[in-house]
Design a protein around this motif. Structure first.
Motif, PDB file in Angstrom:
ATOM      1  N   PHE A 273       0.925  -1.000   0.091  1.00  0.00           N
ATOM      2  CA  PHE A 273       0.038   0.069  -0.004  1.00  0.00           C
ATOM      3  C   PHE A 273       0.983   1.126   0.065  1.00  0.00           C
ATOM      4  CE2 PHE A 273      -1.860   3.368   2.490  1.00  0.00           C
ATOM      5  CZ  PHE A 273      -3.020   3.760   1.803  1.00  0.00           C
ATOM      6  N   VAL A 274       0.579   2.084  -0.914  1.00  0.00           N
ATOM      7  CA  VAL A 274       1.487   3.392  -0.999  1.00  0.00           C
ATOM      8  C   VAL A 274       0.281   4.463  -0.944  1.00  0.00           C
ATOM      9  CG1 VAL A 274       3.056   4.916  -2.502  1.00  0.00           C
ATOM     10  CG2 VAL A 274       2.976   2.020  -2.555  1.00  0.00           C
TER      11      VAL A 274
ATOM     12  N   LEU B 156       9.530   8.193  -3.920  1.00  0.00           N
ATOM     13  CA  LEU B 156       8.370   7.310  -3.253  1.00  0.00           C
ATOM     14  C   LEU B 156       8.336   6.392  -4.399  1.00  0.00           C
ATOM     15  CD1 LEU B 156       5.863   7.097  -1.508  1.00  0.00           C
ATOM     16  CD2 LEU B 156       4.582   8.166  -3.137  1.00  0.00           C
ATOM     17  N   ILE B 157       8.394   6.651  -5.591  1.00  0.00           N
ATOM     18  CA  ILE B 157       8.603   5.612  -6.611  1.00  0.00           C
ATOM     19  C   ILE B 157       9.456   4.536  -6.451  1.00  0.00           C
ATOM     20  CG2 ILE B 157       8.791   5.210  -9.079  1.00  0.00           C
ATOM     21  CD1 ILE B 157       7.577   8.048  -9.890  1.00  0.00           C
ATOM     22  N   ALA B 158      10.821   5.101  -6.088  1.00  0.00           N
ATOM     23  CA  ALA B 158      11.912   4.121  -5.800  1.00  0.00           C
ATOM     24  C   ALA B 158      11.776   3.376  -4.533  1.00  0.00           C
ATOM     25  CB  ALA B 158      13.365   5.001  -5.456  1.00  0.00           C
ATOM     26  N   ALA B 159      11.257   3.858  -3.566  1.00  0.00           N
ATOM     27  CA  ALA B 159      10.846   2.963  -2.485  1.00  0.00           C
ATOM     28  C   ALA B 159       9.728   2.106  -2.828  1.00  0.00           C
ATOM     29  CB  ALA B 159      10.344   3.948  -1.225  1.00  0.00           C
ATOM     30  N   ALA B 160       8.998   2.101  -3.660  1.00  0.00           N
ATOM     31  CA  ALA B 160       7.667   1.433  -3.737  1.00  0.00           C
ATOM     32  C   ALA B 160       8.311   0.260  -4.870  1.00  0.00           C
ATOM     33  CB  ALA B 160       6.523   2.223  -4.442  1.00  0.00           C
ATOM     34  N   THR B 161       9.040   0.706  -5.724  1.00  0.00           N
ATOM     35  CA  THR B 161       9.621  -0.474  -6.705  1.00  0.00           C
ATOM     36  C   THR B 161      11.032  -1.091  -6.316  1.00  0.00           C
ATOM     37  OG1 THR B 161      10.941   1.426  -7.561  1.00  0.00           O
ATOM     38  CG2 THR B 161       8.885   0.697  -8.665  1.00  0.00           C
TER      39      THR B 161
ATOM     40  N   TRP C  77      -1.040  -1.153  -4.174  1.00  0.00           N
ATOM     41  CA  TRP C  77      -2.328  -0.336  -4.317  1.00  0.00           C
ATOM     42  C   TRP C  77      -1.906   1.066  -3.939  1.00  0.00           C
ATOM     43  CZ3 TRP C  77      -6.229  -2.746  -6.484  1.00  0.00           C
ATOM     44  CH2 TRP C  77      -6.279  -4.242  -6.268  1.00  0.00           C
ATOM     45  N   LEU C  78      -2.194   1.865  -4.717  1.00  0.00           N
ATOM     46  CA  LEU C  78      -1.621   3.528  -4.505  1.00  0.00           C
ATOM     47  C   LEU C  78      -2.824   4.440  -4.339  1.00  0.00           C
ATOM     48  CD1 LEU C  78       0.301   5.757  -4.730  1.00  0.00           C
ATOM     49  CD2 LEU C  78       0.161   5.609  -7.321  1.00  0.00           C
ATOM     50  N   VAL C  79      -2.930   5.160  -3.139  1.00  0.00           N
ATOM     51  CA  VAL C  79      -3.643   6.296  -3.191  1.00  0.00           C
ATOM     52  C   VAL C  79      -2.933   7.547  -3.184  1.00  0.00           C
ATOM     53  CG1 VAL C  79      -4.852   7.614  -1.507  1.00  0.00           C
ATOM     54  CG2 VAL C  79      -5.030   4.971  -1.270  1.00  0.00           C
ATOM     55  N   HIS C  80      -3.169   8.307  -4.423  1.00  0.00           N
ATOM     56  CA  HIS C  80      -2.260   9.343  -4.705  1.00  0.00           C
ATOM     57  C   HIS C  80      -3.363  10.744  -4.961  1.00  0.00           C
ATOM     58  CE1 HIS C  80       0.659  12.010  -6.786  1.00  0.00           C
ATOM     59  NE2 HIS C  80       1.566  10.998  -6.702  1.00  0.00           N
TER      60      HIS C  80
ATOM     61  N   VAL D 125       2.550   8.139 -12.233  1.00  0.00           N
ATOM     62  CA  VAL D 125       3.177   7.789 -10.984  1.00  0.00           C
ATOM     63  C   VAL D 125       2.814   6.164 -10.890  1.00  0.00           C
ATOM     64  CG1 VAL D 125       3.744   7.781  -8.509  1.00  0.00           C
ATOM     65  CG2 VAL D 125       3.930   9.666  -9.939  1.00  0.00           C
ATOM     66  N   ALA D 126       1.428   6.060 -10.814  1.00  0.00           N
ATOM     67  CA  ALA D 126       0.966   4.821 -10.607  1.00  0.00           C
ATOM     68  C   ALA D 126       1.351   3.603 -11.437  1.00  0.00           C
ATOM     69  CB  ALA D 126      -0.661   4.670 -10.822  1.00  0.00           C
ATOM     70  N   LYS D 127       1.702   4.285 -13.048  1.00  0.00           N
ATOM     71  CA  LYS D 127       2.173   3.220 -13.945  1.00  0.00           C
ATOM     72  C   LYS D 127       3.663   2.938 -13.758  1.00  0.00           C
ATOM     73  CE  LYS D 127       2.049   2.378 -18.857  1.00  0.00           C
ATOM     74  NZ  LYS D 127       2.133   2.785 -20.160  1.00  0.00           N
ATOM     75  N   ARG D 128       4.319   3.776 -13.395  1.00  0.00           N
ATOM     76  CA  ARG D 128       5.876   3.494 -13.069  1.00  0.00           C
ATOM     77  C   ARG D 128       5.952   2.574 -11.655  1.00  0.00           C
ATOM     78  NH1 ARG D 128       9.842   8.397 -12.774  1.00  0.00           N
ATOM     79  NH2 ARG D 128      11.199   6.525 -12.242  1.00  0.00           N
ATOM     80  N   MET D 129       4.964   2.830 -10.912  1.00  0.00           N
ATOM     81  CA  MET D 129       4.913   1.890  -9.688  1.00  0.00           C
ATOM     82  C   MET D 129       4.396   0.161 -10.086  1.00  0.00           C
ATOM     83  SD  MET D 129       3.721   3.827  -6.294  1.00  0.00           S
ATOM     84  CE  MET D 129       4.737   5.382  -5.920  1.00  0.00           C
ATOM     85  N   SER D 130       4.064   0.251 -11.294  1.00  0.00           N
ATOM     86  CA  SER D 130       3.309  -0.990 -11.832  1.00  0.00           C
ATOM     87  C   SER D 130       2.311  -1.318 -10.775  1.00  0.00           C
ATOM     88  CB  SER D 130       4.165  -2.099 -11.870  1.00  0.00           C
ATOM     89  OG  SER D 130       5.234  -2.031 -12.936  1.00  0.00           O
ATOM     90  N   ALA D 131       1.178  -0.261 -10.282  1.00  0.00           N
ATOM     91  CA  ALA D 131       0.331  -0.390  -9.418  1.00  0.00           C
ATOM     92  C   ALA D 131      -0.931  -1.367  -9.998  1.00  0.00           C
ATOM     93  CB  ALA D 131      -0.158   0.962  -9.142  1.00  0.00           C
ATOM     94  N   THR D 132      -1.660  -2.110  -9.419  1.00  0.00           N
ATOM     95  CA  THR D 132      -2.533  -2.829  -9.734  1.00  0.00           C
ATOM     96  C   THR D 132      -3.955  -1.705  -9.586  1.00  0.00           C
ATOM     97  OG1 THR D 132      -1.770  -4.852  -8.651  1.00  0.00           O
ATOM     98  CG2 THR D 132      -3.924  -4.823  -8.998  1.00  0.00           C
ATOM     99  N   GLY D 133      -3.906  -0.975  -8.943  1.00  0.00           N
ATOM    100  CA  GLY D 133      -5.151  -0.032  -8.682  1.00  0.00           C
ATOM    101  C   GLY D 133      -4.511   1.407  -8.237  1.00  0.00           C
ATOM    102  N   VAL D 134      -5.302   2.343  -8.633  1.00  0.00           N
ATOM    103  CA  VAL D 134      -4.827   3.716  -8.006  1.00  0.00           C
ATOM    104  C   VAL D 134      -6.157   4.420  -7.806  1.00  0.00           C
ATOM    105  CG1 VAL D 134      -4.692   4.417 -10.260  1.00  0.00           C
ATOM    106  CG2 VAL D 134      -3.566   6.038  -8.313  1.00  0.00           C
TER     107      VAL D 134
END
Length: 279
Positions: free
Chosen positions: A141-142, A153-158, A168-171, A197-206
């Motif tokens: 969860f981000v 934040l992207i670096a930490a999430a990836t 799962w990103l809340v932005h 940002v969601a796409k760069r994190m390869s998020a399932t959902g934002v």
């Protein structure tokens, strides 16, 4: 405020039970729309063991507010005396608090990441073991807090992405694309930037949030438009955040007050976005 919304959603007894069941409250920064609900929420707490992760500015605000509440007689009857505060709530700064994980060589499961907004602003990356994963991977969860699109934040999430089953990103998405300059000056993000940002994190959902009420339907329109754009590549102003178009666009939805949503139902929620916006 937060307590009033919980009370409307669950009733006073149900809301108080939820507040007493909390293990941790994490606050991104000291602006009023993010921390002003904290005093009334914690005033309902009667059980020990709560951890508050917040900057020193937020903690000073909470203690000052409590002093004024008690002086004015506005604290709930069940609210504890000041001398019991330490037994009920233990406070940490975002840089000082970590949740250890029992896996050698691994990083803390909860990480507060500095982001660009006001002083002492943070995003959150939280990882937990997936009960459904056959290979013991994490669900992540981000939360962006308020910020410009954050490389940190992207670096930490990836980081160690191979161990993450889903993200799962809340932005925040305060502005639309036509107000890019305002977003940069006020250190917020546009809807397109949040989706990037969601796409760069390869998020399932934002889940997009913090958008202005001046835009009654802009969120749905922008998500639809930008979902198409991400298939072709983001606009020039956002290409610095786009490294690859190989991944599919994440499911996207818009938050609203009182929303309760599970990961399993996120896809259906995102698909119903346009219908929900009519109401």
């Amino acid at each position: 405020g937060t307590w009033a919304q919980l009370s409307r959603l669950l009733g006073d007894a149900g809301a108080r039970e939820l507040v007493n069941a909390l293990d941790l409250v994490w606050i991104s920064h000291h602006h009023a729309d993010h921390c002003a609900g904290l005093p009334s929420l914690l005033a309902q707490r009667t059980a020990p063991g709560l951890i508050l992760v917040a900057s020193d500015r937020v903690q000073r605000f909470w203690h000052a507010s409590r002093t004024f509440q008690r002086a004015s007689g506005s604290l709930p009857l069940q609210s504890p005396a000041p001398q019991t505060l330490e037994s009920l709530v233990k406070s940490f700064g975002p840089k000082d608090f970590h949740v250890p994980v029992h896996l050698e060589g691994w990083w803390p499961r909860l990480r507060s990441v500095p982001v660009v907004h006001c002083p002492q602003s943070y995003g959150l990356v939280l990882r937990a073991r997936s009960l459904l994963s056959k290979d013991d991977r994490f669900v992540q969860f981000v939360y962006s807090g308020d910020c410009r699109p954050s490389e940190g934040l992207i670096a930490a999430a990836t980081e160690k992405a191979e161990t993450v089953e889903s993200t799962w990103l809340v932005h925040e998405a305060t502005f639309d694309e036509q107000e890019q300059a305002d977003a940069e000056v006020k250190r917020h993000s546009t809807i397109a930037e949040a989706l990037g940002v969601a796409k760069r994190m390869s998020a399932t959902g934002v889940l997009l949030t913090h958008f202005s009420q001046r835009y009654p339907s802009i969120v749905g329109d922008a998500v639809s438009q930008n979902s198409e754009k991400t298939k072709e590549g983001l606009p020039e102003s956002e290409r610095s955040l786009e490294k690859s178009d190989s991944s599919s666009s994440p499911a996207a939805g818009a938050a609203f007050d009182g929303l309760c949503l599970t990961c399993e139902k996120f896809g259906a929620f995102a698909a119903a976005r346009s219908l929900l916006e009519e109401f």
